[in-house]
Design an enzyme around this catalytic site. Structure first.
Site, PDB file in Angstrom:
ATOM      1  N   HIS A   4      30.643  -9.852 -20.018  1.00 20.61           N
ATOM      2  CA  HIS A   4      30.774  -9.836 -21.486  1.00 20.61           C
ATOM      3  C   HIS A   4      31.287 -11.182 -22.014  1.00 20.61           C
ATOM      4  O   HIS A   4      31.879 -11.241 -23.093  1.00 20.61           O
ATOM      5  CB  HIS A   4      31.714  -8.718 -21.952  1.00 20.61           C
ATOM      6  CG  HIS A   4      31.386  -7.377 -21.395  1.00 20.61           C
ATOM      7  ND1 HIS A   4      30.409  -6.570 -21.914  1.00 20.61           N
ATOM      8  CD2 HIS A   4      31.900  -6.703 -20.327  1.00 20.61           C
ATOM      9  CE1 HIS A   4      30.346  -5.445 -21.217  1.00 20.61           C
ATOM     10  NE2 HIS A   4      31.228  -5.508 -20.243  1.00 20.61           N
ATOM     11  N   SER A  55      23.823 -38.988 -29.846  1.00 19.41           N
ATOM     12  CA  SER A  55      23.563 -38.635 -31.239  1.00 19.41           C
ATOM     13  C   SER A  55      23.201 -39.884 -32.022  1.00 19.41           C
ATOM     14  O   SER A  55      23.739 -40.969 -31.773  1.00 19.41           O
ATOM     15  CB  SER A  55      24.813 -37.991 -31.858  1.00 19.41           C
ATOM     16  OG  SER A  55      24.721 -37.937 -33.262  1.00 19.41           O
ATOM     17  N   LYS A  64      29.038 -38.635 -28.924  1.00 17.69           N
ATOM     18  CA  LYS A  64      28.367 -37.459 -28.374  1.00 17.69           C
ATOM     19  C   LYS A  64      27.662 -37.761 -27.057  1.00 17.69           C
ATOM     20  O   LYS A  64      27.072 -38.814 -26.863  1.00 17.69           O
ATOM     21  CB  LYS A  64      27.336 -36.916 -29.368  1.00 17.69           C
ATOM     22  CG  LYS A  64      27.925 -36.331 -30.635  1.00 17.69           C
ATOM     23  CD  LYS A  64      28.758 -35.093 -30.350  1.00 17.69           C
ATOM     24  CE  LYS A  64      27.955 -33.941 -29.814  1.00 17.69           C
ATOM     25  NZ  LYS A  64      26.949 -33.424 -30.784  1.00 17.69           N
ATOM     26  N   GLU A 124      19.189 -27.643 -22.833  1.00 21.54           N
ATOM     27  CA  GLU A 124      18.950 -26.989 -24.113  1.00 21.54           C
ATOM     28  C   GLU A 124      17.453 -26.780 -24.324  1.00 21.54           C
ATOM     29  O   GLU A 124      17.019 -25.731 -24.817  1.00 21.54           O
ATOM     30  CB  GLU A 124      19.530 -27.825 -25.252  1.00 21.54           C
ATOM     31  CG  GLU A 124      21.044 -27.909 -25.261  1.00 21.54           C
ATOM     32  CD  GLU A 124      21.553 -28.778 -26.401  1.00 21.54           C
ATOM     33  OE1 GLU A 124      21.291 -28.421 -27.563  1.00 21.54           O
ATOM     34  OE2 GLU A 124      22.194 -29.814 -26.119  1.00 21.54           O
TER      35      GLU A 124
END
Length: 522
Positions: free
Chosen positions: A218, A339, A345, A352
């Site tokens: 969970h 970025s 970043k 992804e």
């Protein structure tokens, strides 16, 4: 960014993919490039179909269709543009030429053409194949598809003998044969990429011996597990993925050629000869089924979708672990992006995209299921739409597998950050319940006692191993000083002993199994 290339031996380029079959190279519609299982020495990069078209001479004016004998008018430009498939099914040219060679050889043996005609046809087909690979072949929209483009070009090249090639054959059984050959070789390629990722994951596990991480259910902290055990989860899933593809390959490996339009033929052909020449198990038993069945691509797309879901779950976990909130994993710069506006970043973009492309692969399956659901027997033109979802699915899955393997080879796990995080969450609570069970306390009673122990820790802001024996005895008198051998994540890991568990000896056995199965040198 459409795809990421990750394999040192191949890349997702604008070239056709090299088939694992001894018979053929298999190009995708976008001309995808793969290497084969154990075939690095045979790896070849060919010129893509788009380049062929760009470098080709101007297309001549329209000609009469090969099927146009009973027609008095030609189709309109709008109909021709809408119904053509050459823009994508030219990716089957290798398989089409391969099938035509086998068919011509069979026709000659059966006395349906002369040996001279056979030799002329085969020589012409080889010349056309060379033109295609050199980017010199003119793909004509007015010739509709890959089959008629090659047959018409063969007629232009060798004349009358080429007109005998379509004896006892229809485009219906021809395309079904080509597509099975392509799918068979694509499966072999995907399986090779699955093995590469499995090897990368096992090697990553070997590099992180003894590292304990929080296990989650969970998305809440549950029990301690060895990182090696977690990584092997994906190796197991990938093995099932490969098994599904192998099952699919075995079922699709039957030959439609000679089924003709749907009813077979009265001519004395030998379907077993062509089936054997093309590496199939046998001819398909039912001629109607042979031209109308697309179960094999539905099964391929289904297997691809399950693989994509597994890879998406891996991507999700590693994206989470790479976040500042977790900080468990650091990808190297070579598999990260930045970025355009935030200079600090460092993003795990490849994983992804793996997560994102899974939706595309699932969509390809849904498209084909919907396409097939309302079709009567036998062949229907709707089935022209089956190629692009399959080509797309294979390209996406191969890219996902390759980039996942590349990512696995370029990540490190932050031991210090992980170890600092381990005390949180009372991960040894279930092991403490096991201690009480071993003392003769029923599990449900043990569960209650440990629950009250955790509540005491929450109140005191401490861990279970910080409770004194007196405090534990206040909850139940059966606790003894040996209880501390069960507390703490290190002790907890040592107590796991069931087959397949996260105990050190169990995980070592799992690793030995995969090292042997995947032939990994250590």
């Amino acid at each position: 960014m459409e795809s990421l290339s990750t394999s040192s031996s191949s890349s997702l380029t604008t070239s056709p993919i090299f088939s694992p079959s001894k018979h053929a190279l298999i190009p995708t519609p976008q001309s995808l490039s793969f290497s084969l299982p154990n075939s690095n020495a045979r790896l070849a990069l060919l010129t893509c179909a788009a380049q062929q078209m760009n470098n080709s001479p101007p297309v001549p004016s329209k000609e009469v269709k090969l099927w146009g004998g009973r027609f008095e008018e030609s189709v309109t430009d709008a109909v021709e543009k809408f119904t053509e498939s050459i823009s994508f099914d030219k990716g089957l040219y290798k398989q089409d030429i391969m099938g035509s060679k086998a068919h011509a050889t069979m026709l000659a043996k059966q006395g349906l053409m002369t040996d001279n005609d056979r030799d002329t046809i085969i020589k012409g087909l080889e010349e056309i194949e060379g033109q295609i690979e050199a980017g010199q072949f003119v793909w004509r929209t007015d010739r509709e598809d890959v089959h008629m483009n090659i047959e018409a070009a063969l007629t232009d090249l060798v004349g009358e003998p080429a007109k005998k090639l379509h004896t006892a054959r229809s485009r219906n059984d021809q395309v079904a044969t080509d597509f099975r050959l392509w799918s068979r070789d694509a499966i072999d390629t995907i399986i090779s990429r699955i093995k590469n990722l499995q090897i990368a994951m096992v090697k990553l596990a070997l590099q992180n011996e003894g590292l304990i991480v929080p296990g989650y259910t969970h998305l809440q902290r549950a029990q301690p597990v060895l990182l090696q055990h977690l990584l092997l989860t994906y190796v197991e899933q990938l093995e099932r993925d490969a098994g599904r593809l192998l099952d699919c390959r075995a079922r699709l490996n039957f030959c439609p050629l000679g089924a003709c339009a749907l009813a077979g033929t009265g001519l004395p052909i030998d379907r077993f000869m062509t089936s054997d020449a093309l590496g199939f198990t046998a001819p398909m038993r039912n001629s109607i089924d042979a031209v109308s069945d697309r179960d094999f691509v539905l099964e391929l797309l289904s297997a691809n979708s399950i693989t994509a879901v597994h890879l998406s779950r891996l991507g999700e976990e590693w994206v989470l672990w790479a976040s500042e909130e977790f900080g468990f994993l650091t990808p190297s710069d070579s598999v990260s992006t930045g970025s355009s506006i935030m200079p600090q970043k460092k993003n795990p973009d490849p994983m992804e995209l793996v997560r994102g492309k899974s939706g595309r692969v699932i969509g390809d399956l849904v498209s084909l299921l919907v396409l097939c659901k309302g079709l009567p027997q036998a062949y229907n033109r709707d089935l022209q739409e089956d190629k692009e979802p399959v080509f797309d699915s294979v390209k996406a899955v191969v890219g996902m597998l390759e980039v996942s393997a590349e990512f696995a080879q370029n990540v490190s796990f932050n031991r210090e950050r992980i170890q600092k995080s381990l005390p949180a969450g009372h991960l040894d609570a279930t092991t403490l319940a096991d201690y009480l069970v071993k003392k003769g306390i029923p599990f449900r009673t043990s569960h209650d006692i440990v629950g009250r122990s955790v509540a005491l820790c929450v109140a005191r802001k401490c861990e279970l191993q910080d409770l004194s024996l007196d405090e534990l005895n206040s909850l139940h008198p059966i606790f003894d000083k040996d209880v501390y051998e069960f507390l703490g994540v290190e002790n907890s890991i040592k107590k796991f002993s069931s087959y397949g568990s996260t105990g050190s000896e169990c995980v070592a056995g799992q690793l030995d199994y995969w090292i042997d199965k995947l032939s990994i040198s250590t």
